[in-house]
Design an enzyme around this catalytic site. Structure first.
Site, PDB file in Angstrom:
ATOM      1  N   PRO A 255       0.779  -1.272  -0.116  1.00 43.75           N
ATOM      2  CG  PRO A 255      -0.722  -1.566   1.774  1.00 43.75           C
ATOM      3  CD  PRO A 255       0.757  -1.976   1.100  1.00 43.75           C
ATOM      4  CD  GLU A 256       3.689   2.535  -4.041  1.00 44.74           C
ATOM      5  OE1 GLU A 256       3.966   3.557  -4.519  1.00 44.74           O
ATOM      6  OE2 GLU A 256       4.301   1.444  -4.543  1.00 44.74           O
TER       7      GLU A 256
END
Length: 267
Positions: free
Chosen positions: A2-3
């Site tokens: 997850p960015e």
DNA sequence: AGCTCACCCTGGACGC
DNA sequence: TGCGTCCAGGGTGAGC
């Protein structure tokens, strides 16, 4: 992994939690709680008043000013399930809500964690600028690059400088800007810095529009996958043709991170 | 101060 | 099929 776009997508998907009350908390793996400034019991009976994001951190606030800050690391997931459902593997924390749902924190690789804090500003004080904010522009970025010999790709991943860019969006932004990831940061010309800023904003916005990139683990708060993996131009596409010039995309390890670029389009 | 690198962790891919 | 090995990588901290 997850960015910023993935955490933003989770944040948006969970807005329905605002106003709900936490009935109970179950801690299966105490090690997953990285800060015990508050105790889990302090949150029972509290109403969730806001859910926000800073960089790759997801921030829950209660109406009495207690905070839970989550980082999802590599494989972390935050999502809602019906109350009483049999727990899946690697679910470390469960919040029981007063609408018959539970919020699960699941993280197989446990690079993520949950911080129970009184003031998230303290733990986030060294976080770099939000790349989608107006203040993030070439006037801001240029001085950060000057005289730095580190690869521009490595610099983009430095959360103390810019908050929220990870390996996927760094590679995609450098591709859009036409800049090789292994260029030293200080070598970028003013025009390249400008293009890079625009490219970063563009790929992050596209990632949000497509509700994130699901290569394996990512899902939103309702277990929905993202679509941005269908729009990746270089990341994970080694030996496949560059969408622009058809030359094979190259994979190269830069400071221990796999990096993907087109040697023809990126200078 | 800037930079590099090992480390943490598990599931999945791959080779034999 | 089954076992061993390698790889993915965000953030941290040691060491140069």
């Amino acid at each position: 992994m997850p960015e910023l776009p993935e955490v933003e997508t989770i944040k948006e998907s969970l807005q329905g939690m605002v106003g709900l009350t936490i009935d109970d908390i179950k801690v299966m793996k105490p090690e997953y709680i990285r800060s015990w400034e508050n105790r889990p019991a302090d949150y029972i009976g509290q109403r969730i008043s806001a859910i926000s994001r800073r960089g790759k951190f997801l921030i829950f606030e209660t109406d009495t000013g207690r905070y839970m800050v989550a980082h999802l690391g590599m494989s972390g997931r935050v999502y809602l399930e019906p109350r009483g459902k049999e727990l899946q593997k690697h679910v470390h924390i469960v919040f029981e809500l007063d609408n018959e749902l539970e919020l699960w924190f699941q993280d197989a690789r446990r690079f993520g964690g949950l911080w129970l804090v009184k003031d998230p500003r303290i733990m986030l004080k060294d976080m770099g600028i939000e790349p989608l904010s107006r203040n993030f522009n070439s006037r801001y970025l240029k001085p950060l690059l000057s005289n730095r010999r580190v690869a521009i790709k490595t610099l983009l991943l430095n959360q103390h400088l810019i908050g929220g860019i990870g390996n996927i969006y760094a590679d995609e932004a450098l591709y859009e800007a036409g800049i090789r990831p292994d260029r030293s940061a200080g070598s970028l010309e003013p025009g390249e810095v400008h293009r890079l800023v625009q490219a970063i904003k563009q790929v992050l916005r596209s990632g949000i529009d497509q509700r994130g990139t699901t290569l394996r683990d990512f899902q939103d708060g309702y277990k929905q996958k993202g679509e941005f993996q269908d729009y990746l131009k270089v990341y994970g596409r080694q030996d496949l043709p560059c969408p622009r010039c058809q030359q094979p995309v190259v994979r190269q390890v830069i400071n221990g991170r796999s990096s993907h670029f087109c040697p023809s389009c990126q200078k």
